[in-house]
Design a protein around this motif. Structure first.
Motif, short mmCIF file in Angstrom:
data_model
loop_
_atom_site.label_atom_id
_atom_site.label_comp_id
_atom_site.label_asym_id
_atom_site.label_seq_id
_atom_site.Cartn_x
_atom_site.Cartn_y
_atom_site.Cartn_z
N ARG A 288 0.65 -0.82 0.22
CA ARG A 288 -0.20 0.31 0.03
C ARG A 288 0.76 1.62 -0.29
O ARG A 288 1.90 1.21 0.39
N ILE A 289 0.18 2.39 -0.47
CA ILE A 289 0.94 3.75 -0.52
C ILE A 289 0.62 3.77 1.06
O ILE A 289 -0.07 4.50 1.46
N PRO A 290 2.51 4.60 1.51
CA PRO A 290 2.03 5.31 2.71
C PRO A 290 1.35 6.61 2.29
O PRO A 290 1.44 6.42 2.12
N LEU A 291 0.87 6.92 4.39
CA LEU A 291 0.28 7.59 4.20
C LEU A 291 0.37 8.29 5.14
O LEU A 291 -0.82 9.07 5.88
N PRO A 292 1.50 9.05 5.85
CA PRO A 292 2.30 8.91 6.84
C PRO A 292 1.99 10.63 6.94
O PRO A 292 1.82 11.71 5.69
N PRO A 293 1.52 11.59 8.64
CA PRO A 293 1.41 12.80 8.08
C PRO A 293 2.67 13.07 8.23
O PRO A 293 4.23 12.98 8.33
N GLY A 294 2.79 15.03 7.56
CA GLY A 294 4.16 15.65 7.06
C GLY A 294 3.98 16.64 6.54
O GLY A 294 3.03 16.83 6.22
N ASN A 295 5.41 17.36 6.42
CA ASN A 295 5.15 18.58 5.70
C ASN A 295 5.70 18.43 4.56
O ASN A 295 5.81 19.38 3.92
N GLY A 296 5.87 17.10 4.33
CA GLY A 296 6.73 17.13 2.96
C GLY A 296 8.16 16.88 2.73
O GLY A 296 8.33 16.52 1.85
N ALA A 297 8.86 17.55 3.77
CA ALA A 297 10.39 17.68 3.52
C ALA A 297 11.10 16.74 4.66
O ALA A 297 12.21 16.34 4.93
N THR A 298 10.30 15.55 5.62
CA THR A 298 10.96 15.22 6.60
C THR A 298 10.70 13.82 6.22
O THR A 298 10.99 12.56 6.77
N ARG A 299 9.88 13.70 5.71
CA ARG A 299 9.43 11.57 5.10
C ARG A 299 9.03 11.21 3.90
O ARG A 299 8.23 12.61 3.20
#
Length: 365
Positions: A288-299
């Motif tokens: 599955r595509i991971p959908l982690p929270p974040g700001n887009g520049a750390t993971r």
């Protein structure tokens, strides 16, 4: 017939993930028909992975100067697009946002409400001054105290073309999600005659070869078979391994399936992973595509040999940045030097770390 590896290399070539391109940031955003941007800084990492000598200030300036905007478009999700595309694409995908609202709990909570008046009042409020959702909710509650205020805000967010104003989405800055109308922000009206045929052509240029279902999955639109049929004389056709019909632009790149694919670090939600109904060309079966929270520049996600092969994250402790790579399988020794080189570049870009540490963790499965 085009097998998964041939489709993979075609996709990577068009996504500028086989080799970095020297085009400008805005030209790349235009070619990609926008970039997924729920995570506000994700487009920066996405462009860094695709462009040679990319500087985040160039994209940040385009957002501040209103040449690029963050707005809800394909699949009713936030995308970073050029200003021209925002005005061109929003009318085309309006049915997607309308469907998204009316099938949500928010839509059910405002049944019977005169939304024409709600939308008009909401438009006036946010055009007078960009507002966050809580600010807008408080204003609307004064007028409609008996209606669920959150649902009123969502109605405006889905049914009125809005833009997230800076400093949200600007590299090196932070800010709340404050919105105003797209037209007031750009000082221009929505396109009154946008071409759905051009949208399909542009999708194929960035994501093809593809089936009709792929185009629909990427855009969120339905009933595109007739649109593709009208374009058939302009397109090349192929078959996938299951016999499905694939459409493509005749002169679009379709590299040799054995073309080497360098390791790439992508941000959250990158459209290359979610731009098709059948994602087997880039995502292994069962993943599955991971959908982690974040700001887009750390993971984000890692591509190895062109396939989704793991995840990455950057952690900073006492000023020292560490890039952790979590592969799904043991990485061949021959691939490790290239992965480390690309990881060092990512640290220098995303963490401004000249002496960062790279850790390849044991496979997760």
């Amino acid at each position: 017939m085009l097998g998964p590896r041939a489709l993979n290399r075609a996709l990577l070539a068009r996504q500028m993930l086989l080799a970095r391109n020297r085009m400008s940031a805005l030209a790349a955003v235009d070619h990609l028909v926008g970039m997924q941007a729920q995570a506000p800084l994700a487009p920066y990492v996405g462009l860094w992975s695709r462009l040679d000598d990319f500087h985040p200030d160039t994209l940040a300036a385009a957002i501040v100067e209103r040449r690029a905007v963050r707005t809800s478009l394909m699949r009713a999700t936030i995308h970073l697009v050029t200003a021209d595309d925002a005005l061109r694409l929003r009318p085309l995908v309006a049915p997607v946002l309308e469907r998204g609202f009316w099938t949500s709990p928010f839509g059910r909570r405002v049944e019977g409400v005169d939304l024409t008046e709600v939308l008009a009042v909401g438009r006036d409020l946010i055009e007078a001054h960009p507002m966050t959702s809580p600010e807008l909710a408080a204003q609307l509650a004064e007028r409609w105290p008996e209606i669920d205020r959150e649902s009123l805000v969502f109605a405006i967010g889905y049914l009125v073309p809005l833009v997230h104003v800076p400093p949200r989405g600007v590299w090196g800055e932070t800010g709340p999600v404050a919105r105003t109308t797209l037209e007031s922000w750009l000082g221009r009206s929505l396109d009154t005659d946008p071409s759905i045929h051009d949208l399909v052509i542009r999708y194929l240029a960035a994501f093809g070869p593809a089936t009709v279902m792929d185009v629909q999955a990427w855009s969120g639109l339905t009933r595109l078979r007739a649109v593709v049929e009208r374009l058939r004389s302009r397109l090349a056709t192929f078959r996938d391994e299951d016999g499905g019909e694939l459409f493509d632009l005749p002169d679009a790149p379709r590299p040799d399936p054995e073309t080497p694919a360098p390791p790439r670090f992508l941000p959250e939600y990158d459209n290359v992973l979610i731009g098709h109904a059948d994602r087997s060309r880039i995502i292994p079966a069962g993943r599955r595509i991971p959908l982690p929270p974040g700001n887009g520049a750390t993971r984000g996600t890692v591509l190895l040999d062109g396939m989704f092969a793991g995840e990455w994250r950057i952690a900073t402790d006492s000023g020292r940045a560490t890039l952790e790579i979590e592969p799904f399988a043991t990485i061949p020794a021959a691939d490790l030097p290239g992965l480390h080189d690309e990881g060092a570049r990512l640290l220098a870009f995303a963490a401004a770390a000249t002496a960062g540490r790279i850790v390849v963790k044991p496979p997760t499965s």
